[in-house]
Scaffold this motif. Structure first.
Motif, PDB file in Angstrom:
ATOM      1  N   ASP A 166       0.834  -1.209   0.000  1.00  0.00           N
ATOM      2  CA  ASP A 166       0.000   0.000   0.000  1.00  0.00           C
ATOM      3  C   ASP A 166       0.871   1.263   0.000  1.00  0.00           C
ATOM      4  O   ASP A 166       0.509   2.277   0.575  1.00  0.00           O
ATOM      5  CB  ASP A 166      -0.972  -0.007   1.171  1.00  0.00           C
ATOM      6  CG  ASP A 166      -2.213   0.822   0.885  1.00  0.00           C
ATOM      7  OD1 ASP A 166      -2.532   1.037  -0.304  1.00  0.00           O
ATOM      8  OD2 ASP A 166      -2.853   1.301   1.849  1.00  0.00           O
ATOM      9  N   GLU A 167       2.051   1.143  -0.613  1.00  0.00           N
ATOM     10  CA  GLU A 167       2.973   2.267  -0.726  1.00  0.00           C
ATOM     11  C   GLU A 167       3.363   2.455  -2.190  1.00  0.00           C
ATOM     12  O   GLU A 167       3.014   1.642  -3.043  1.00  0.00           O
ATOM     13  CB  GLU A 167       4.224   2.009   0.121  1.00  0.00           C
ATOM     14  CG  GLU A 167       3.928   1.926   1.607  1.00  0.00           C
ATOM     15  CD  GLU A 167       5.168   1.730   2.456  1.00  0.00           C
ATOM     16  OE1 GLU A 167       6.287   1.956   1.962  1.00  0.00           O
ATOM     17  OE2 GLU A 167       5.008   1.344   3.618  1.00  0.00           O
ATOM     18  N   LEU A 168       4.112   3.510  -2.473  1.00  0.00           N
ATOM     19  CA  LEU A 168       4.605   3.763  -3.824  1.00  0.00           C
ATOM     20  C   LEU A 168       5.814   2.874  -4.093  1.00  0.00           C
ATOM     21  O   LEU A 168       6.805   2.928  -3.362  1.00  0.00           O
ATOM     22  CB  LEU A 168       5.023   5.235  -3.982  1.00  0.00           C
ATOM     23  CG  LEU A 168       3.932   6.282  -3.768  1.00  0.00           C
ATOM     24  CD1 LEU A 168       4.535   7.682  -3.800  1.00  0.00           C
ATOM     25  CD2 LEU A 168       2.843   6.131  -4.813  1.00  0.00           C
ATOM     26  N   CYS A 169       5.726   2.044  -5.129  1.00  0.00           N
ATOM     27  CA  CYS A 169       6.803   1.101  -5.445  1.00  0.00           C
ATOM     28  C   CYS A 169       7.361   1.418  -6.831  1.00  0.00           C
ATOM     29  O   CYS A 169       6.609   1.451  -7.809  1.00  0.00           O
ATOM     30  CB  CYS A 169       6.280  -0.328  -5.409  1.00  0.00           C
ATOM     31  SG  CYS A 169       5.692  -0.818  -3.770  1.00  0.00           S
ATOM     32  N   PRO A 170       8.675   1.646  -6.948  1.00  0.00           N
ATOM     33  CA  PRO A 170       9.267   2.005  -8.238  1.00  0.00           C
ATOM     34  C   PRO A 170       9.349   0.814  -9.199  1.00  0.00           C
ATOM     35  O   PRO A 170       9.109  -0.336  -8.814  1.00  0.00           O
ATOM     36  CB  PRO A 170      10.661   2.490  -7.851  1.00  0.00           C
ATOM     37  CG  PRO A 170      10.989   1.725  -6.615  1.00  0.00           C
ATOM     38  CD  PRO A 170       9.677   1.573  -5.882  1.00  0.00           C
ATOM     39  N   CYS A 171       9.729   1.115 -10.406  1.00  0.00           N
ATOM     40  CA  CYS A 171       9.944   0.106 -11.444  1.00  0.00           C
ATOM     41  C   CYS A 171      10.891  -0.984 -10.927  1.00  0.00           C
ATOM     42  O   CYS A 171      11.882  -0.685 -10.250  1.00  0.00           O
ATOM     43  CB  CYS A 171      10.550   0.804 -12.660  1.00  0.00           C
ATOM     44  SG  CYS A 171      10.965  -0.306 -14.008  1.00  0.00           S
ATOM     45  N   ASN A 172      10.568  -2.232 -11.222  1.00  0.00           N
ATOM     46  CA  ASN A 172      11.382  -3.399 -10.855  1.00  0.00           C
ATOM     47  C   ASN A 172      11.536  -3.600  -9.348  1.00  0.00           C
ATOM     48  O   ASN A 172      12.409  -4.346  -8.908  1.00  0.00           O
ATOM     49  CB  ASN A 172      12.769  -3.328 -11.512  1.00  0.00           C
ATOM     50  CG  ASN A 172      12.669  -3.345 -13.018  1.00  0.00           C
ATOM     51  OD1 ASN A 172      11.787  -3.982 -13.590  1.00  0.00           O
ATOM     52  ND2 ASN A 172      13.560  -2.628 -13.674  1.00  0.00           N
ATOM     53  N   THR A 179      10.598   1.235  -0.521  1.00  0.00           N
ATOM     54  CA  THR A 179       9.589   1.805  -1.404  1.00  0.00           C
ATOM     55  C   THR A 179       9.888   3.288  -1.579  1.00  0.00           C
ATOM     56  O   THR A 179      10.694   3.862  -0.836  1.00  0.00           O
ATOM     57  CB  THR A 179       8.177   1.637  -0.808  1.00  0.00           C
ATOM     58  OG1 THR A 179       8.113   2.382   0.409  1.00  0.00           O
ATOM     59  CG2 THR A 179       7.849   0.168  -0.556  1.00  0.00           C
ATOM     60  N   LEU A 180       9.252   3.926  -2.531  1.00  0.00           N
ATOM     61  CA  LEU A 180       9.434   5.366  -2.715  1.00  0.00           C
ATOM     62  C   LEU A 180       8.911   6.124  -1.508  1.00  0.00           C
ATOM     63  O   LEU A 180       9.475   7.144  -1.119  1.00  0.00           O
ATOM     64  CB  LEU A 180       8.728   5.841  -3.982  1.00  0.00           C
ATOM     65  CG  LEU A 180       9.324   5.363  -5.297  1.00  0.00           C
ATOM     66  CD1 LEU A 180       8.488   5.836  -6.468  1.00  0.00           C
ATOM     67  CD2 LEU A 180      10.763   5.835  -5.452  1.00  0.00           C
ATOM     68  N   THR A 181       7.849   5.611  -0.893  1.00  0.00           N
ATOM     69  CA  THR A 181       7.302   6.234   0.299  1.00  0.00           C
ATOM     70  C   THR A 181       8.369   6.284   1.390  1.00  0.00           C
ATOM     71  O   THR A 181       8.553   7.306   2.055  1.00  0.00           O
ATOM     72  CB  THR A 181       6.067   5.447   0.798  1.00  0.00           C
ATOM     73  OG1 THR A 181       5.170   5.262  -0.297  1.00  0.00           O
ATOM     74  CG2 THR A 181       5.356   6.178   1.913  1.00  0.00           C
ATOM     75  N   GLN A 182       9.120   5.191   1.556  1.00  0.00           N
ATOM     76  CA  GLN A 182      10.170   5.140   2.561  1.00  0.00           C
ATOM     77  C   GLN A 182      11.331   6.061   2.191  1.00  0.00           C
ATOM     78  O   GLN A 182      11.932   6.686   3.049  1.00  0.00           O
ATOM     79  CB  GLN A 182      10.673   3.706   2.731  1.00  0.00           C
ATOM     80  CG  GLN A 182       9.643   2.793   3.349  1.00  0.00           C
ATOM     81  CD  GLN A 182      10.004   1.325   3.194  1.00  0.00           C
ATOM     82  OE1 GLN A 182      10.734   0.939   2.302  1.00  0.00           O
ATOM     83  NE2 GLN A 182       9.456   0.503   4.093  1.00  0.00           N
ATOM     84  N   GLN A 183      11.626   6.164   0.901  1.00  0.00           N
ATOM     85  CA  GLN A 183      12.713   7.030   0.449  1.00  0.00           C
ATOM     86  C   GLN A 183      12.365   8.503   0.637  1.00  0.00           C
ATOM     87  O   GLN A 183      13.222   9.322   0.932  1.00  0.00           O
ATOM     88  CB  GLN A 183      13.047   6.755  -1.014  1.00  0.00           C
ATOM     89  CG  GLN A 183      13.666   5.389  -1.221  1.00  0.00           C
ATOM     90  CD  GLN A 183      13.817   5.020  -2.696  1.00  0.00           C
ATOM     91  OE1 GLN A 183      13.610   5.843  -3.575  1.00  0.00           O
ATOM     92  NE2 GLN A 183      14.173   3.775  -2.945  1.00  0.00           N
ATOM     93  N   LEU A 184      11.077   8.842   0.481  1.00  0.00           N
ATOM     94  CA  LEU A 184      10.646  10.230   0.654  1.00  0.00           C
ATOM     95  C   LEU A 184      10.566  10.630   2.124  1.00  0.00           C
ATOM     96  O   LEU A 184      10.715  11.785   2.464  1.00  0.00           O
ATOM     97  CB  LEU A 184       9.264  10.436  -0.017  1.00  0.00           C
ATOM     98  CG  LEU A 184       9.255  10.314  -1.532  1.00  0.00           C
ATOM     99  CD1 LEU A 184       7.813  10.330  -2.055  1.00  0.00           C
ATOM    100  CD2 LEU A 184      10.060  11.420  -2.180  1.00  0.00           C
ATOM    101  N   ASP A 185      10.320   9.651   2.985  1.00  0.00           N
ATOM    102  CA  ASP A 185      10.203   9.915   4.419  1.00  0.00           C
ATOM    103  C   ASP A 185      11.114   8.955   5.161  1.00  0.00           C
ATOM    104  O   ASP A 185      10.718   7.856   5.540  1.00  0.00           O
ATOM    105  CB  ASP A 185       8.752   9.734   4.859  1.00  0.00           C
ATOM    106  CG  ASP A 185       8.539  10.108   6.325  1.00  0.00           C
ATOM    107  OD1 ASP A 185       9.530  10.402   7.034  1.00  0.00           O
ATOM    108  OD2 ASP A 185       7.382  10.103   6.751  1.00  0.00           O
ATOM    109  N   PRO A 186      12.385   9.330   5.377  1.00  0.00           N
ATOM    110  CA  PRO A 186      13.349   8.444   6.039  1.00  0.00           C
ATOM    111  C   PRO A 186      12.914   7.970   7.428  1.00  0.00           C
ATOM    112  O   PRO A 186      13.398   6.961   7.915  1.00  0.00           O
ATOM    113  CB  PRO A 186      14.622   9.294   6.142  1.00  0.00           C
ATOM    114  CG  PRO A 186      14.426  10.432   5.211  1.00  0.00           C
ATOM    115  CD  PRO A 186      12.951  10.616   5.047  1.00  0.00           C
TER     116      PRO A 186
END
Length: 189
Positions: A166-172, A179-186
């Protein structure tokens, strides 16, 4: 094909069908319906015809990965427009299908395939379609292959993993990666 394929965000249609679930005499068949999906994720994959060549390779691969679906609390169901009797005969006849751990749904009326929009108009058989359905009965992913091209079971698992975050997941993206969600919010790491 005149029907439109039921897609992402749609409620999975109501159904009540017979399924081949075993090769043990007297325990071959079971009724399967939406009630069996209630409250859990499901992957429903379709193949065109029993007793063919590409189909058993896919079915066997889904069976090899069955525990991966189970570990994700996901019900795995295979389906075609063949009858439950044909499914049972194929299971008894084909060495790779004897020990299937998931039901083979029989859509003999072709009503579910038609409602999903995956019924080939000329042949009146289902396309190689895969649906990931969430625990609310909503279609979250659809993939449809031409009749002669097998699908990638590992990709189905990868997409299921991504949807279940239920998070933003990048290509591959693969399970266990950020996830991108984790990368945006450390602070989420």
């Amino acid at each position: 094909m005149s029907n439109r394929i039921l897609s992402i965000g749609s409620q999975f249609p109501q159904f009540n069908k017979k399924a081949a679930v075993s090769i043990e005499q007297g325990k071959e068949f079971k009724d399967l319906s939406n009630a069996d999906l209630k409250g859990q994720w499901a992957v429903l994959f379709w193949w065109p015809k029993d007793f063919t060549f590409v189909c058993p390779t896919e079915i066997a691969e889904f069976n090899k990965k069955y525990d991966e679906f189970s570990d994700r609390d996901t019900l795995l169901i295979g389906a075609s427009t063949d009858s439950e009797f044909v499914h049972a005969a194929w299971r008894r006849d084909h060495k790779d299908l004897k020990d299937l751990k998931f039901p083979m749904l029989a859509d003999t009326s072709k009503s579910l395939a038609e409602e999903l929009g995956i019924l080939d108009e000329a042949e009146k058989i289902a396309y190689r379609a895969t649906f990931i359905i969430d625990n609310e009965g909503i279609i979250r992913w659809v993939s449809v292959n031409d009749l002669n091209v097998g699908r990638n079971v590992q990709e189905v698992i990868r997409v299921l993993d991504a949807l279940q975050t239920d998070e933003l997941c990048p290509c591959n993206w693969n399970k266990g990666e950020a996830t991108l969600t984790q990368q945006l919010d450390p602070s989420l790491n």
